[in-house]
Motif scaffolding. Structure first.
Motif, PDB file in Angstrom:
ATOM      1  N   THR A   7       0.845  -1.213   0.000  1.00  8.57           N
ATOM      2  CA  THR A   7       0.000   0.000   0.000  1.00  8.57           C
ATOM      3  C   THR A   7       0.874   1.255   0.000  1.00  8.57           C
ATOM      4  O   THR A   7       0.579   2.234  -0.692  1.00  8.57           O
TER       5      THR A   7
ATOM      6  N   HIS B 104       2.268   1.904  -3.442  1.00  6.22           N
ATOM      7  CA  HIS B 104       1.194   2.507  -4.258  1.00  6.22           C
ATOM      8  C   HIS B 104       1.052   3.997  -3.950  1.00  6.22           C
ATOM      9  O   HIS B 104       0.980   4.829  -4.851  1.00  6.22           O
ATOM     10  N   MET B 105       0.977   4.317  -2.652  1.00  3.54           N
ATOM     11  CA  MET B 105       0.742   5.709  -2.223  1.00  3.54           C
ATOM     12  C   MET B 105       1.906   6.621  -2.635  1.00  3.54           C
ATOM     13  O   MET B 105       1.688   7.742  -3.094  1.00  3.54           O
TER      14      MET B 105
ATOM     15  N   CYS C 149       1.682   6.983  -6.483  1.00  5.80           N
ATOM     16  CA  CYS C 149       0.505   7.767  -6.896  1.00  5.80           C
ATOM     17  C   CYS C 149       0.633   9.236  -6.511  1.00  5.80           C
ATOM     18  O   CYS C 149       0.281  10.119  -7.289  1.00  5.80           O
ATOM     19  N   SER C 150       1.138   9.516  -5.282  1.00  7.01           N
ATOM     20  CA  SER C 150       1.262  10.928  -4.869  1.00  7.01           C
ATOM     21  C   SER C 150       2.315  11.638  -5.716  1.00  7.01           C
ATOM     22  O   SER C 150       2.135  12.790  -6.095  1.00  7.01           O
TER      23      SER C 150
ATOM     24  N   GLY D  16      -7.717  10.740   5.185  1.00  5.02           N
ATOM     25  CA  GLY D  16      -6.472  10.030   4.852  1.00  5.02           C
ATOM     26  C   GLY D  16      -6.190   8.901   5.828  1.00  5.02           C
ATOM     27  O   GLY D  16      -5.779   7.802   5.433  1.00  5.02           O
TER      28      GLY D  16
ATOM     29  N   SER E 202      -6.042   4.973   4.679  1.00  7.26           N
ATOM     30  CA  SER E 202      -4.860   4.124   4.867  1.00  7.26           C
ATOM     31  C   SER E 202      -5.240   2.841   5.613  1.00  7.26           C
ATOM     32  O   SER E 202      -4.807   1.749   5.252  1.00  7.26           O
TER      33      SER E 202
ATOM     34  N   LEU F 129      -5.709  12.054  -4.793  1.00  6.02           N
ATOM     35  CA  LEU F 129      -4.385  11.435  -4.581  1.00  6.02           C
ATOM     36  C   LEU F 129      -3.369  12.485  -4.145  1.00  6.02           C
ATOM     37  O   LEU F 129      -2.544  12.238  -3.269  1.00  6.02           O
TER      38      LEU F 129
ATOM     39  N   ALA G 111      -2.993  10.941  -0.636  1.00  7.88           N
ATOM     40  CA  ALA G 111      -1.941   9.905  -0.676  1.00  7.88           C
ATOM     41  C   ALA G 111      -0.731  10.208   0.226  1.00  7.88           C
ATOM     42  O   ALA G 111      -0.288   9.322   0.958  1.00  7.88           O
TER      43      ALA G 111
ATOM     44  N   CYS H  93      -1.722   9.406   3.706  1.00 10.50           N
ATOM     45  CA  CYS H  93      -1.815   7.952   3.923  1.00 10.50           C
ATOM     46  C   CYS H  93      -0.427   7.372   4.185  1.00 10.50           C
ATOM     47  O   CYS H  93      -0.253   6.501   5.036  1.00 10.50           O
ATOM     48  N   LEU H  94       0.524   7.837   3.395  1.00  5.03           N
ATOM     49  CA  LEU H  94       1.914   7.371   3.500  1.00  5.03           C
ATOM     50  C   LEU H  94       2.443   7.582   4.919  1.00  5.03           C
ATOM     51  O   LEU H  94       3.050   6.694   5.510  1.00  5.03           O
TER      52      LEU H  94
END
Length: 351
Positions: A54, A57-58, A61-62, A94, A98, A203, A207, A210-211
């Protein structure tokens, strides 16, 4: 005659475009789910690190969202996004996103793709229940009866599941509950402030957040295990293509929501779920029992009816708005006419 032909050509073009967008979205959504399952499943690629996946991905994507918004300026950033709004509205969303991704990706380690799709049919039930709790939806006994029928269908599907795993089911149900809360909070925290995030700006803002949230559980849960498995080398082809698929899926959602209706998205989602169940059974060789299918069929009918009711309500609201708008316009015109008549009479008396 020529005009009629041009019109039908235009309509045909629109239909072809809609179907193209839907097909791209189904293909990408399907690919991301199957790809994640392939990476995380112990019997396939055997890399059971959902938080790390995940986070990859984050991060990807960010970074791409920053390039799209800041460098190429294809999409405009949200003008109303102040620091206070970000901390109060985006950060809680966020955090939930996550957690939702962590739980749903973890479920792939324990459950089959087909059974996960069946459990996801509970999403409208969760969204409606949390909406009622947070006073965003009004309680209707008819809707609740429908929600119970969806739940009953999913319970039958779970009863018929050949490879039932309690921990996997708890993870997936947790993911559904967290995701439903996130969707309701988007309405409360963002839509109410008239802040609209499309998948790219979403995103861009969500994102990185989330990270940061995933970093803390990652240090304690997965980093020590990753350090022990020193034989692991980062496979750029696998993780690169997987991340590209995840970003492309967000772009496809952006296109699909922008160019078609919410109903199209719902119908496309149903088609994708049935395709995934068929693929899971025929290619991955997951066991899909008749009880599974009967239960999911019941839940599917409930979800379809719920979507139909929501669409009718939205149509009625739109019609009401149009009527109010035309009434206001008519009242405005009448007022203008009276004012001009009054002005004309005043002019006449002055003369």
């Amino acid at each position: 005659m020529g005009k009629g032909g041009a019109l039908s050509d235009g309509v045909i073009k629109k239909i072809i475009l809609s179907y193209t967008y839907v097909s791209i979205w189904i293909f990408l959504s399907f690919s991301v789910i199957v790809y994640n399952k392939y990476i995380l499943d112990k019997k396939m690629y055997n890399w059971p690190f959902p938080i790390t996946l995940t986070m990859i991905h984050m991060a990807f994507c960010s970074s791409l969202a920053v390039v799209v918004i800041k460098v190429f300026k294809v999409v405009e950033p949200v003008k109303k996004m102040t620091r206070e709004t970000y901390i109060r509205s985006v950060v809680p969303i966020g955090a939930l996103y996550s957690l939702s991704l962590w739980l749903s990706n973890s479920a792939y380690i324990y459950l089959s793709v087909s059974f996960i799709q069946m459990l996801k049919a509970l999403m409208p039930v969760a969204v409606y229940s949390i909406g009622v709790l947070l006073k965003k939806e009004s309680f209707k006994s008819e809707t609740m009866t429908n929600m119970l029928s969806i739940s009953f269908g999913v319970a039958i599907a779970a009863y018929g599941e050949a490879k039932f795993d309690t921990w996997g089911v708890m993870l997936q149900l947790g993911a559904v509950a967290v995701e439903a809360t996130r969707l309701v909070l988007i309405q409360i925290l963002l839509s109410s402030k008239d802040i609209k995030l499309n998948p790219v700006t979403s995103l861009y803002y969500v994102a990185p957040c989330c990270l940061v949230f995933l970093f803390f559980p990652w240090i304690f849960v997965e980093l020590p295990v990753l350090r022990e498995t020193s034989s692991f080398h980062f496979d750029f082809v696998i993780f690169g293509t997987n991340s590209v698929c995840a970003f492309a899926l967000n772009l496809a959602v952006f296109l699909l929501v922008g160019k078609t209706s919410a109903l199209t998205m719902n119908v496309a989602g149903v088609v994708k779920d049935w395709l995934l169940i068929a693929f899971s059974w025929s290619v991955i060789k997951d066991t899909v029992t008749p009880i599974n299918l009967f239960g999911y069929g019941l839940a599917f009918l409930g979800v379809a009816y719920y979507n139909h009711c929501k669409l009718q309500a939205a149509k009625a609201e739109d019609a009401l708005k149009k009527v109010q708008q035309s009434d206001e316009e008519a009242a405005g015109k009448l007022l203008e006419e009276r004012e001009s008549e009054g002005a004309a009479k005043r002019n006449e008396t002055e003369d």
